[in-house]
Enzyme design. Sequence first.
Site, PDB file in Angstrom:
ATOM      1  N   ARG A 152       0.795  -1.221   0.000  1.00  0.00           N
ATOM      2  CA  ARG A 152       0.000   0.000   0.000  1.00  0.00           C
ATOM      3  C   ARG A 152       0.836   1.285   0.000  1.00  0.00           C
ATOM      4  O   ARG A 152       0.518   2.225  -0.732  1.00  0.00           O
ATOM      5  CB  ARG A 152      -0.970   0.000   1.180  1.00  0.00           C
TER       6      ARG A 152
ATOM      7  N   CYS B 217      14.114  -5.001  -3.874  1.00  0.00           N
ATOM      8  CA  CYS B 217      15.073  -4.277  -4.708  1.00  0.00           C
ATOM      9  C   CYS B 217      14.349  -3.192  -5.504  1.00  0.00           C
ATOM     10  O   CYS B 217      14.251  -3.234  -6.734  1.00  0.00           O
ATOM     11  CB  CYS B 217      15.794  -5.258  -5.642  1.00  0.00           C
TER      12      CYS B 217
END
Length: 440
Positions: free
Chosen positions: A328, A360
Amino acid sequence: MRLHGTMRVNEKGHLEIGGCDAVDLVRVFGTPLYVLDEALFRENCRLYRVAFARGGGGVLYAGKALLTLAVCRLVEEEGLGLDVVSGGELYTAVQAGFPMDRVYFHGNNKTADEVRMALSAGVHRFVCDSFDELDLLSRLALELGKECNLLLRLTPGIEAHTHDYIRTGQIDSKFGLAIPNGQALEAVRRCLERPALKLRGLHCHIGSQIFELEPYADAARILMEFARQVRDVTGWVIEELDLGGGLGIYYSPGDDPPAVETLAETIFGAVAQAAASEGLPIPKVLVEPGRSIAGPAGTTLYTVGTVKEIPGVRTYVAVDGGMGDNPRPALYGARYEACLANRMNGRLDTLAVSLAGRCCESGDLLIRQADLPPVRVGDVVAVSCTGAYTYSMASNYNRFPRPAMVLVRDGSAELIVRRESYADLIRNDIVPVRFRTRQA
């Protein structure tokens, strides 16, 4: 961090949820770990059930917020219905033994297999989103010899004050059939022409994380005015009015959600007034809360892996989770609060601290500005109000396994979702035959 539900600080200075020390939960179950406060989840269900029962209404828990077999049982025991939006959510409900006469099946692109499953299972209502779906429901209901009871999802032209990605009531939306351009009336006509389809009511959903109640009243008035127009043209009389969910919750300072009781009073008042004005009987009113039931009841626990200070700029505290278990913040800038569950009484640091995930991606920040004591490697971070749209939206990005979930109550913790293993990650992978034989 504001404490919710059964949270408290125990004599060790640790965060406690449902009578369980968060540090002990981490020791037994590991991290990242979703923790669901059973007492608070049940309390939120009861607030809705009681508030809407007073006006003869009904409450459907929105499974998209959080749905597991155990959650289905909690919702059933608390007397709520269930709103599902996919074959997977429906399958979960079926496997949990949830009563199908309390299930409403949503979704803007139900597949034929999903519709067959739902008809065969005896789903109580379909919420229909398009002309193509009407065709599909009619054809499959006739094929299976079933009666298809449905609500039409309409777009009333209301833009709730919330994030663009979670607005759904405006006309320019992938959801629903618009009232102003005549699509909604044409959909009613098509329903009434098809013997396998039984139109029971109208539905709309104006958005999510909403703090202002007037849009709900506006939606009720618009749909009731449309129901009167339909009656005048076709003779059909509305039985059910479903105004969706979307009530906001507290995530961080500045959030001020209204009480459930106030929501109910607003909706019932608007519906009664509109019914009288339009000369219609008062329909059964339904709502579909998800976030406001599950959200405050959830907490996610993490372990700190690195602390990276950039002198004069900020400190990045990296935990062993992130956007894989809670997308979110990266998806639409959602804000949260956090604390150190193992040092609840520590003095807050005056430096800027960002709580970073381990994916990443530079955008994998759980909290851009976290108010925490000076953090050390190995500390346990708790992020509050993560019960909704975290586990249900979690992914295996970067091939990280999804976390476990525990249900806590009265000092006991029960595992309700196992932690995924690396073996789970490749369970559905298949190596082509030509790669299976390798030369030595």
